[in-house]
Design an enzyme around this catalytic site. Structure first.
Site, mmCIF file in Angstrom:
data_model
loop_
_atom_site.group_PDB
_atom_site.id
_atom_site.type_symbol
_atom_site.label_atom_id
_atom_site.label_comp_id
_atom_site.label_asym_id
_atom_site.label_seq_id
_atom_site.Cartn_x
_atom_site.Cartn_y
_atom_site.Cartn_z
ATOM 1 N N TRP A 77 -15.969 10.621 -13.333
ATOM 2 C CA TRP A 77 -15.128 10.422 -12.145
ATOM 3 C C TRP A 77 -14.524 11.735 -11.664
ATOM 4 O O TRP A 77 -14.210 11.899 -10.488
ATOM 5 C CB TRP A 77 -14.029 9.388 -12.433
ATOM 6 C CG TRP A 77 -13.133 9.735 -13.583
ATOM 7 C CD1 TRP A 77 -13.330 9.403 -14.888
ATOM 8 C CD2 TRP A 77 -11.922 10.503 -13.542
ATOM 9 N NE1 TRP A 77 -12.317 9.909 -15.663
ATOM 10 C CE2 TRP A 77 -11.426 10.582 -14.873
ATOM 11 C CE3 TRP A 77 -11.190 11.115 -12.535
ATOM 12 C CZ2 TRP A 77 -10.254 11.264 -15.204
ATOM 13 C CZ3 TRP A 77 -10.022 11.791 -12.858
ATOM 14 C CH2 TRP A 77 -9.562 11.860 -14.180
ATOM 15 N N TRP A 114 1.956 1.696 -3.449
ATOM 16 C CA TRP A 114 0.905 2.302 -4.306
ATOM 17 C C TRP A 114 0.999 3.826 -4.247
ATOM 18 O O TRP A 114 0.801 4.518 -5.234
ATOM 19 C CB TRP A 114 -0.499 1.882 -3.838
ATOM 20 C CG TRP A 114 -1.017 0.612 -4.452
ATOM 21 C CD1 TRP A 114 -1.151 -0.596 -3.828
ATOM 22 C CD2 TRP A 114 -1.487 0.421 -5.807
ATOM 23 N NE1 TRP A 114 -1.654 -1.519 -4.711
ATOM 24 C CE2 TRP A 114 -1.882 -0.924 -5.932
ATOM 25 C CE3 TRP A 114 -1.609 1.253 -6.927
ATOM 26 C CZ2 TRP A 114 -2.394 -1.452 -7.119
ATOM 27 C CZ3 TRP A 114 -2.131 0.723 -8.106
ATOM 28 C CH2 TRP A 114 -2.515 -0.610 -8.195
ATOM 29 N N TRP A 125 -20.685 10.738 -20.249
ATOM 30 C CA TRP A 125 -21.151 10.674 -18.856
ATOM 31 C C TRP A 125 -22.482 11.397 -18.698
ATOM 32 O O TRP A 125 -22.795 12.314 -19.457
ATOM 33 C CB TRP A 125 -20.123 11.308 -17.928
ATOM 34 C CG TRP A 125 -18.765 10.689 -17.914
ATOM 35 C CD1 TRP A 125 -17.641 11.185 -18.502
ATOM 36 C CD2 TRP A 125 -18.376 9.464 -17.278
ATOM 37 N NE1 TRP A 125 -16.566 10.354 -18.265
ATOM 38 C CE2 TRP A 125 -16.990 9.282 -17.517
ATOM 39 C CE3 TRP A 125 -19.054 8.502 -16.533
ATOM 40 C CZ2 TRP A 125 -16.286 8.188 -17.037
ATOM 41 C CZ3 TRP A 125 -18.345 7.411 -16.054
ATOM 42 C CH2 TRP A 125 -16.981 7.262 -16.306
ATOM 43 N N ASN A 131 -10.709 2.784 2.808
ATOM 44 C CA ASN A 131 -10.326 2.493 1.416
ATOM 45 C C ASN A 131 -11.377 1.667 0.676
ATOM 46 O O ASN A 131 -11.718 1.962 -0.465
ATOM 47 C CB ASN A 131 -8.978 1.766 1.402
ATOM 48 C CG ASN A 131 -8.523 1.475 -0.009
ATOM 49 O OD1 ASN A 131 -8.415 2.378 -0.836
ATOM 50 N ND2 ASN A 131 -8.287 0.206 -0.317
ATOM 51 N N GLU A 180 0.838 -1.208 0.000
ATOM 52 C CA GLU A 180 0.000 0.000 0.000
ATOM 53 C C GLU A 180 0.871 1.255 0.000
ATOM 54 O O GLU A 180 0.570 2.237 -0.673
ATOM 55 C CB GLU A 180 -0.939 0.019 1.208
ATOM 56 C CG GLU A 180 -1.960 -1.094 1.212
ATOM 57 C CD GLU A 180 -2.716 -1.235 -0.096
ATOM 58 O OE1 GLU A 180 -3.196 -0.225 -0.642
ATOM 59 O OE2 GLU A 180 -2.814 -2.376 -0.591
ATOM 60 N N TRP A 200 -9.468 7.302 -8.230
ATOM 61 C CA TRP A 200 -10.674 7.560 -9.036
ATOM 62 C C TRP A 200 -10.552 6.938 -10.418
ATOM 63 O O TRP A 200 -11.492 6.324 -10.921
ATOM 64 C CB TRP A 200 -10.962 9.069 -9.117
ATOM 65 C CG TRP A 200 -11.794 9.483 -7.945
ATOM 66 C CD1 TRP A 200 -11.343 10.038 -6.788
ATOM 67 C CD2 TRP A 200 -13.208 9.296 -7.781
ATOM 68 N NE1 TRP A 200 -12.385 10.218 -5.909
ATOM 69 C CE2 TRP A 200 -13.545 9.772 -6.506
ATOM 70 C CE3 TRP A 200 -14.212 8.768 -8.575
ATOM 71 C CZ2 TRP A 200 -14.855 9.738 -6.006
ATOM 72 C CZ3 TRP A 200 -15.519 8.728 -8.090
ATOM 73 C CH2 TRP A 200 -15.828 9.213 -6.822
HETATM 74 C C1 LIG Z 1 -11.372 6.817 -5.052
HETATM 75 C C2 LIG Z 1 -10.183 6.810 -4.128
HETATM 76 C C3 LIG Z 1 -9.633 8.000 -3.692
HETATM 77 C C4 LIG Z 1 -8.519 8.016 -2.851
HETATM 78 N N1 LIG Z 1 -7.996 9.214 -2.441
HETATM 79 C C5 LIG Z 1 -6.891 9.235 -1.650
HETATM 80 C C6 LIG Z 1 -6.322 10.476 -1.232
HETATM 81 O O1 LIG Z 1 -6.768 11.559 -1.615
HETATM 82 N N2 LIG Z 1 -5.248 10.427 -0.392
HETATM 83 C C7 LIG Z 1 -4.708 9.234 0.034
HETATM 84 O O2 LIG Z 1 -3.739 9.257 0.798
HETATM 85 N N3 LIG Z 1 -5.217 8.059 -0.361
HETATM 86 C C8 LIG Z 1 -6.300 8.017 -1.184
HETATM 87 N N4 LIG Z 1 -6.823 6.815 -1.559
HETATM 88 C C9 LIG Z 1 -6.142 5.573 -1.151
HETATM 89 C C10 LIG Z 1 -6.627 4.955 0.174
HETATM 90 O O3 LIG Z 1 -8.019 4.867 0.178
HETATM 91 C C11 LIG Z 1 -6.157 5.716 1.405
HETATM 92 O O4 LIG Z 1 -4.774 5.950 1.329
HETATM 93 C C12 LIG Z 1 -6.427 4.894 2.682
HETATM 94 O O5 LIG Z 1 -7.815 4.681 2.808
HETATM 95 C C13 LIG Z 1 -5.919 5.639 3.899
HETATM 96 O O6 LIG Z 1 -6.160 4.927 5.072
HETATM 97 P P1 LIG Z 1 -4.942 4.384 5.946
HETATM 98 O O7 LIG Z 1 -3.995 5.474 6.215
HETATM 99 O O8 LIG Z 1 -5.504 3.632 7.093
HETATM 100 O O9 LIG Z 1 -4.267 3.402 4.898
HETATM 101 P P2 LIG Z 1 -3.460 2.071 5.127
HETATM 102 O O10 LIG Z 1 -4.288 0.962 4.593
HETATM 103 O O11 LIG Z 1 -2.954 1.957 6.497
HETATM 104 O O12 LIG Z 1 -2.237 2.239 4.092
HETATM 105 C C14 LIG Z 1 -1.011 2.866 4.481
HETATM 106 C C15 LIG Z 1 -0.724 4.046 3.600
HETATM 107 O O13 LIG Z 1 -0.506 3.644 2.261
HETATM 108 C C16 LIG Z 1 -0.987 4.632 1.365
HETATM 109 N N5 LIG Z 1 -2.038 4.025 0.544
HETATM 110 C C17 LIG Z 1 -2.864 3.020 0.894
HETATM 111 N N6 LIG Z 1 -3.648 2.681 -0.154
HETATM 112 C C18 LIG Z 1 -3.308 3.494 -1.162
HETATM 113 C C19 LIG Z 1 -3.754 3.638 -2.510
HETATM 114 N N7 LIG Z 1 -4.699 2.850 -3.028
HETATM 115 N N8 LIG Z 1 -3.211 4.595 -3.265
HETATM 116 C C20 LIG Z 1 -2.229 5.390 -2.777
HETATM 117 N N9 LIG Z 1 -1.765 5.293 -1.524
HETATM 118 C C21 LIG Z 1 -2.289 4.358 -0.726
HETATM 119 C C22 LIG Z 1 -1.556 5.759 2.215
HETATM 120 O O14 LIG Z 1 -0.575 6.739 2.362
HETATM 121 C C23 LIG Z 1 -1.851 5.055 3.526
HETATM 122 O O15 LIG Z 1 -1.843 5.902 4.626
HETATM 123 C C24 LIG Z 1 -7.939 6.785 -2.434
HETATM 124 C C25 LIG Z 1 -8.503 5.576 -2.876
HETATM 125 C C26 LIG Z 1 -9.609 5.586 -3.709
HETATM 126 C C27 LIG Z 1 -10.194 4.280 -4.174
#
Ligand SMILES: Cc1cc2nc3c(=O)[nH]c(=O)nc-3n(C[C@H](O)[C@H](O)[C@H](O)COP(=O)(O)OP(=O)(O)OC[C@H]3O[C@@H](n4cnc5c(N)ncnc54)[C@H](O)[C@@H]3O)c2cc1C
Length: 470
Positions: free
Chosen positions: A361, A280, A308, A343, A277, A384
């Site tokens: 989107w 990512w 759309w 997420n 993650e 997105w």
């Molecule tokens: C439509 C959509 C919009 C999103 N917008 C954002 C946003 O604006 N900012 C954001 O930080 N994340 C975004 N995410 C990714 C993800 O949803 C969040 O990072 C996550 O929910 C944050 O919770 P956490 O810190 O507990 O993550 P954890 O699950 O603990 O993951 C650890 C860290 O990994 C990174 N991470 C995790 N998943 C992703 C991912 N898919 N893409 C990029 N980084 C990731 C984040 O920095 C996160 O804090 C988005 C995902 C989707 C599907």
């Protein structure tokens, strides 16, 4: 160097901060500065939640620096005007900052370099927010990666850099001069963004505490628990990684320590999933930098021709959590009330907006940026476009989440839905995700009826995509 200004941007912390550590190593006197940019007041993407988090984090930084004997200088206005003025005022020879990766950042940094050069002051940028930058991990053909799995393999094959040392008073031989500060707005309301949300706590200490708690146990169950919105399975570090109240190297070092102590294959696998993650995050950062057109349209340009819907009522219902689909509505109400969203729920609501309501989107992307505490251009755009099926490594367009089966899988019994939709409190567990199955109880509950039927919209969505794919 005698005096260096360290300009805090998305790095609001004193530990594991590359530019700050370099300033402490190379200068006799470091002047810590934060500039409250005009864009924080007027920017279309800045919402109350993120602004409040930022203000809290700057305040925490000010306290941390004060404990170390330093005064954070705060100025409000335009950085390209403030920095040269401050350099002249303090006699600084150079300004240090950590690099930012949004497409507009290099242009602004060039303007600042020019303004500082005119008065003979240097400007040095450092890699800090990511482990590997956009041109550091490339395919064998020397091109940026557009698929995650090979990117992550290449990422993991490299040695991980250790955290940078904490900024210390002993690094500095002269105290910070008594340079005047402007007052920061006390609340987002002062910038025209009334805060109605209960947002997470900002600041470096809060971030380190979250990290400590997460690595003590949840990381070992992360592989499974991360998918269930009613369970606190994630690290919740995203607002901190976004504001830079924690350093990525600190997170990775803690993860390595936890992984070394992991007992059993499942625990090790969970640590690996968490690492993915974090990767990512860097994957999307390099996509944004290497393919900046994603901020204006689909990564795959043919999808810019998708027809759309521009149904404003449906969009308003989605934003407000009134679509009649409990998991979608609970997620949106949670976002509106806390500036956060799990997420799994982000994927569900994004698929629902694009593939059930057939709304562009980019409307959802903008709404999220305004609401989210962790709103980050790269991750948000990537998420997105993944959900809409228009991006790099995206879910294929014909992968359409069924909001009911998603809810029954990831919120079985409706614990999360019950928390956010009090109207549904009387529904039994087996009906809470599809209350329309009991029309009488639904009418009594005052909960919204469905604004569209998933089964019908699925066919329309497939037709919409097929029309551009040929
Ligand atoms: C439509 C959509 C919009 C999103 N917008 C954002 C946003 O604006 N900012 C954001 O930080 N994340 C975004 N995410 C990714 C993800 O949803 C969040 O990072 C996550 O929910 C944050 O919770 P956490 O810190 O507990 O993550 P954890 O699950 O603990 O993951 C650890 C860290 O990994 C990174 N991470 C995790 N998943 C992703 C991912 N898919 N893409 C990029 N980084 C990731 C984040 O920095 C996160 O804090 C988005 C995902 C989707 C599907």
């Amino acid at each position: 160097m005698k005096t260096v200004i360290h300009w805090f941007r998305r790095d609001l912390r004193v530990s594991d901060n590359v530019a700050l550590a370099e300033a402490a190593r190379r200068a006799e006197n470091v002047i810590p500065v934060f500039i409250f940019e005009d864009a924080f007041r007027t920017g279309p993407d800045v919402g109350a939640a993120r602004l409040a988090f930022l203000l809290q984090s700057v305040e925490a930084l000010r306290k941390n620096l004060a404990e170390l004997g330093h005064t954070l200088v705060v100025r409000c206005g335009k950085s390209e005007e403030i920095l040269p003025a401050l350099a002249q005022e303090t006699g600084a020879q150079c300004v240090f900052a950590n690099k930012r990766y949004e497409p507009y950042a290099p242009r602004r940094d060039e303007r600042i370099t020019g303004a500082l050069l005119k008065i003979g002051v240097g400007f040095e940028l450092f890699k800090d927010a990511v482990v590997w930058e956009e041109q550091e991990i490339l395919t064998q053909a020397g091109k940026p990666y557009t698929v995650f799995t090979p990117y992550s393999k290449a990422w993991k094959a490299r040695a991980m850099p250790p955290p940078k040392p904490r900024f210390k008073t002993s690094n500095i031989q002269h105290p910070t001069p008594n340079t005047q500060s402007d007052a920061l707005p006390a609340t987002p309301g002062e910038c025209g963004h009334p805060l109605t949300q209960q947002i997470p706590a900002g600041g470096e200490r809060a971030a380190l505490e979250l990290l400590r708690k997460f690595m003590a146990r949840p990381v070992y169950e992360y592989g499974t628990s991360r998918n269930f919105p009613a369970v606190a399975g994630g690290s919740n570090l995203s607002p901190h990684l976004r504001a830079g109240t924690i350093g990525i190297r600190t997170v990775l070092a803690a993860l390595k320590k936890a992984r070394d102590k992991a007992a059993g294959a499942e625990a090790i696998k969970s640590c690996e999933t968490f690492l993915n993650e974090l990767i990512w995050r860097e994957f999307y950062a390099q996509v944004l930098h290497n393919f900046p057109h994603v901020t204006k349209g689909a990564f795959r340009p043919e999808y810019d021709r998708l027809q759309w819907s521009d149904n404003q009522e449906h969009f308003a219902a989605w934003c407000a959590g009134r679509t009649g689909y409990p998991i979608v509505d609970a997620a949106m109400r949670c976002l509106n009330a806390t500036g956060t969203m799990h997420n799994r729920l982000r994927m569900i609501v994004a698929m629902f907006l694009t593939k059930d309501l057939l709304i562009n989107w980019q409307w959802g992307e903008r709404y999220f940026m305004k609401q989210l505490v962790d709103g980050d251009l790269a991750a948000n755009n990537g998420g997105w476009q993944w959900s809409a099926g228009t991006g790099t490594d995206a879910a294929p367009y014909f992968r359409i989440f069924n909001p009911v089966s998603q809810a029954e899988k990831f919120d079985a019994g409706g614990n999360f839905v019950r928390r956010w939709i009090p109207e549904l409190k009387d529904f039994p567990d087996d009906l809470i995700q599809q209350p329309w199955e009991n029309p009488l109880l639904l009418a009594k509950s005052k909960y919204a009826p469905r604004i569209v039927l998933h089964e019908e919209q699925r066919g329309k969505c497939l037709a919409m995509f097929k029309a551009v794919k040929g």
